[in-house]
Design a protein around this motif. Structure first.
Motif, PDB file in Angstrom:
ATOM      1  N   PRO A  64      37.982  37.923  35.576  1.00 40.57           N
ATOM      2  CA  PRO A  64      38.937  38.481  34.625  1.00 40.57           C
ATOM      3  C   PRO A  64      38.343  39.578  33.740  1.00 40.57           C
ATOM      4  O   PRO A  64      39.068  40.433  33.250  1.00 40.57           O
ATOM      5  CB  PRO A  64      39.351  37.277  33.778  1.00 40.57           C
ATOM      6  CG  PRO A  64      39.106  36.095  34.655  1.00 40.57           C
ATOM      7  CD  PRO A  64      37.902  36.462  35.491  1.00 40.57           C
ATOM      8  N   GLU A  65      37.015  39.591  33.562  1.00 43.73           N
ATOM      9  CA  GLU A  65      36.368  40.588  32.712  1.00 43.73           C
ATOM     10  C   GLU A  65      36.022  41.868  33.478  1.00 43.73           C
ATOM     11  O   GLU A  65      35.629  42.864  32.875  1.00 43.73           O
ATOM     12  CB  GLU A  65      35.078  40.017  32.100  1.00 43.73           C
ATOM     13  CG  GLU A  65      35.299  38.836  31.180  1.00 43.73           C
ATOM     14  CD  GLU A  65      35.513  37.521  31.933  1.00 43.73           C
ATOM     15  OE1 GLU A  65      34.998  37.375  33.065  1.00 43.73           O
ATOM     16  OE2 GLU A  65      36.218  36.652  31.403  1.00 43.73           O
ATOM     17  N   ALA A  66      36.160  41.858  34.792  1.00 48.31           N
ATOM     18  CA  ALA A  66      35.817  43.028  35.613  1.00 48.31           C
ATOM     19  C   ALA A  66      36.904  44.096  35.486  1.00 48.31           C
ATOM     20  O   ALA A  66      38.058  43.807  35.133  1.00 48.31           O
ATOM     21  CB  ALA A  66      35.675  42.611  37.073  1.00 48.31           C
ATOM     22  N   ALA A  67      36.525  45.321  35.794  1.00 46.61           N
ATOM     23  CA  ALA A  67      37.508  46.414  35.819  1.00 46.61           C
ATOM     24  C   ALA A  67      38.561  46.098  36.873  1.00 46.61           C
ATOM     25  O   ALA A  67      38.236  45.625  37.968  1.00 46.61           O
ATOM     26  CB  ALA A  67      36.821  47.735  36.143  1.00 46.61           C
ATOM     27  N   CYS A  68      39.808  46.356  36.563  1.00 46.02           N
ATOM     28  CA  CYS A  68      40.886  46.064  37.499  1.00 46.02           C
ATOM     29  C   CYS A  68      40.796  47.027  38.683  1.00 46.02           C
ATOM     30  O   CYS A  68      40.622  48.233  38.488  1.00 46.02           O
ATOM     31  CB  CYS A  68      42.245  46.184  36.810  1.00 46.02           C
ATOM     32  SG  CYS A  68      43.566  45.471  37.815  1.00 46.02           S
ATOM     33  N   PRO A  69      40.933  46.530  39.904  1.00 45.03           N
ATOM     34  CA  PRO A  69      40.862  47.391  41.082  1.00 45.03           C
ATOM     35  C   PRO A  69      41.939  48.474  41.135  1.00 45.03           C
ATOM     36  O   PRO A  69      41.784  49.460  41.839  1.00 45.03           O
ATOM     37  CB  PRO A  69      41.047  46.422  42.251  1.00 45.03           C
ATOM     38  CG  PRO A  69      40.705  45.088  41.722  1.00 45.03           C
ATOM     39  CD  PRO A  69      41.060  45.118  40.267  1.00 45.03           C
ATOM     40  N   CYS A  70      43.008  48.317  40.368  1.00 40.66           N
ATOM     41  CA  CYS A  70      44.122  49.265  40.429  1.00 40.66           C
ATOM     42  C   CYS A  70      43.809  50.608  39.796  1.00 40.66           C
ATOM     43  O   CYS A  70      44.591  51.548  39.918  1.00 40.66           O
ATOM     44  CB  CYS A  70      45.371  48.660  39.809  1.00 40.66           C
ATOM     45  SG  CYS A  70      45.379  48.658  38.003  1.00 40.66           S
ATOM     46  N   GLY A  71      42.692  50.707  39.093  1.00 37.12           N
ATOM     47  CA  GLY A  71      42.305  51.986  38.504  1.00 37.12           C
ATOM     48  C   GLY A  71      42.962  52.302  37.176  1.00 37.12           C
ATOM     49  O   GLY A  71      42.892  53.430  36.701  1.00 37.12           O
ATOM     50  N   SER A  72      43.563  51.317  36.537  1.00 36.86           N
ATOM     51  CA  SER A  72      44.247  51.552  35.262  1.00 36.86           C
ATOM     52  C   SER A  72      43.274  51.798  34.106  1.00 36.86           C
ATOM     53  O   SER A  72      43.672  52.297  33.066  1.00 36.86           O
ATOM     54  CB  SER A  72      45.135  50.357  34.913  1.00 36.86           C
ATOM     55  OG  SER A  72      44.326  49.216  34.650  1.00 36.86           O
ATOM     56  N   GLY A  73      42.010  51.374  34.294  1.00 33.89           N
ATOM     57  CA  GLY A  73      41.034  51.473  33.211  1.00 33.89           C
ATOM     58  C   GLY A  73      40.994  50.224  32.352  1.00 33.89           C
ATOM     59  O   GLY A  73      40.201  50.127  31.422  1.00 33.89           O
ATOM     60  N   ARG A  74      41.853  49.265  32.650  1.00 32.86           N
ATOM     61  CA  ARG A  74      41.891  48.006  31.906  1.00 32.86           C
ATOM     62  C   ARG A  74      41.119  46.938  32.676  1.00 32.86           C
ATOM     63  O   ARG A  74      40.819  47.108  33.856  1.00 32.86           O
ATOM     64  CB  ARG A  74      43.345  47.575  31.705  1.00 32.86           C
ATOM     65  CG  ARG A  74      44.124  48.602  30.872  1.00 32.86           C
ATOM     66  CD  ARG A  74      45.611  48.345  30.835  1.00 32.86           C
ATOM     67  NE  ARG A  74      45.919  47.015  30.351  1.00 32.86           N
ATOM     68  CZ  ARG A  74      47.032  46.366  30.672  1.00 32.86           C
ATOM     69  NH1 ARG A  74      47.932  46.917  31.449  1.00 32.86           N
ATOM     70  NH2 ARG A  74      47.260  45.161  30.195  1.00 32.86           N
ATOM     71  N   ILE A  75      40.846  45.815  32.010  1.00 36.32           N
ATOM     72  CA  ILE A  75      40.168  44.737  32.714  1.00 36.32           C
ATOM     73  C   ILE A  75      41.193  43.931  33.513  1.00 36.32           C
ATOM     74  O   ILE A  75      42.368  43.852  33.152  1.00 36.32           O
ATOM     75  CB  ILE A  75      39.345  43.839  31.772  1.00 36.32           C
ATOM     76  CG1 ILE A  75      40.234  43.108  30.774  1.00 36.32           C
ATOM     77  CG2 ILE A  75      38.232  44.632  31.091  1.00 36.32           C
ATOM     78  CD1 ILE A  75      39.505  42.018  29.995  1.00 36.32           C
ATOM     79  N   PHE A  76      40.734  43.340  34.609  1.00 40.13           N
ATOM     80  CA  PHE A  76      41.584  42.597  35.529  1.00 40.13           C
ATOM     81  C   PHE A  76      42.401  41.515  34.823  1.00 40.13           C
ATOM     82  O   PHE A  76      43.593  41.361  35.076  1.00 40.13           O
ATOM     83  CB  PHE A  76      40.703  42.000  36.636  1.00 40.13           C
ATOM     84  CG  PHE A  76      41.437  41.201  37.669  1.00 40.13           C
ATOM     85  CD1 PHE A  76      42.479  41.746  38.399  1.00 40.13           C
ATOM     86  CD2 PHE A  76      41.059  39.892  37.926  1.00 40.13           C
ATOM     87  CE1 PHE A  76      43.142  40.998  39.373  1.00 40.13           C
ATOM     88  CE2 PHE A  76      41.710  39.139  38.899  1.00 40.13           C
ATOM     89  CZ  PHE A  76      42.752  39.696  39.615  1.00 40.13           C
ATOM     90  N   GLY A  77      41.771  40.772  33.907  1.00 41.02           N
ATOM     91  CA  GLY A  77      42.451  39.674  33.209  1.00 41.02           C
ATOM     92  C   GLY A  77      43.584  40.118  32.307  1.00 41.02           C
ATOM     93  O   GLY A  77      44.451  39.319  31.948  1.00 41.02           O
TER      94      GLY A  77
END
Length: 177
Positions: free
Chosen positions: A13-26
Motif C-alpha cells: 500500500p505504501e508503494a507508488a501506484c502502477p497507474c502513474g497517478s503519482g499517488r501511493i497504491f493504498g
C-alpha cells in the motif's frame, strides 16, 4: 527470471501506484480494486483497470467491463488470461467527461506500455468509452486503437478551387495532375 518491482503482484500500500497517478497504491487504486469505494471518474476506473492488469486482479477487470459485469466471475490463472503481459506504465492523454452533455458518459485516451519476451517496451494506444450506472463507472467499449487521427490545419483544396501554387489556374488543371 525476476520481474521488475513495478510489475509484481505484491505491491504494498505504501508503494507508488502502477497507474502513474503519482499517488501511493493504498490511496489510489487499491481501495477501488478492493471495492471499498467505486472509481469517482472514468479516468480513475481506467487507472484501476490498468493496475488490475499489473497485479493480475482479473476479478476487477471482469466486474468493471460491461460485457462481463453481470455474469458470474470464474477464477482464472495468468495463463488463461490473454492480456497477461508485463505492463510497465500508463499515460493518460485525455479524459472527456460528459460526452455530448451526458454526465454519465465519458471517454479516456491513453497509452499502456508493456514488455515483450526480449524486454523491449511496446505501446498500446486506445480511446475507450465508459458509462456510469448506479453510481459506478464501467468500461463499455473500445472506440479506437492507435493514435488520434491528425487533423489538417489547412483547408482541403477542391478540384475547381484556385491552385494553391499561385498559378491563377484551377487546381484540377495545375497541381492536381
Amino acid at each position: 527470471m525476476t520481474k521488475p518491482a513495478a510489475l509484481s503482484a505484491d505491491i504494498t500500500p505504501e508503494a507508488a501506484c502502477p497507474c502513474g497517478s503519482g499517488r501511493i497504491f493504498g490511496q489510489c487504486c487499491q481501495p477501488i480494486l478492493q471495492r471499498k469505494h467505486p472509481a469517482p471518474t472514468a479516468e480513475a476506473l481506467m487507472r484501476s483497470r490498468f493496475t488490475a492488469h499489473v497485479v493480475r486482479d482479473y476479478k476487477h477487470l471482469h466486474l468493471t467491463y460491461a460485457g462481463t459485469a453481470k455474469k458470474p466471475y470464474v477464477e482464472q490463472t495468468a495463463k488463461e488470461n490473454t492480456y497477461d503481459l508485463p505492463w510497465t506504465r500508463l499515460v493518460i492523454h485525455a479524459h472527456e467527461p460528459a460526452v455530448n452533455g451526458n454526465p454519465d458518459s465519458a471517454t479516456v485516451e491513453f497509452t499502456a506500455y508493456f514488455l515483450d519476451d526480449e524486454k523491449h517496451e511496446h505501446a498500446l494506444e486506445e480511446k475507450s468509452a465508459f458509462t456510469r450506472a448506479g453510481g459506478e463507472w464501467i468500461y463499455t467499449r473500445l472506440l479506437r486503437t492507435g493514435p488520434a487521427p491528425k487533423v489538417s490545419a489547412s483547408p482541403k483544396v477542391g478540384r475547381n478551387d484556385p491552385c494553391p501554387c499561385g498559378s491563377d489556374k484551377k487546381y484540377k488543371h495545375c497541381c492536381m495532375q
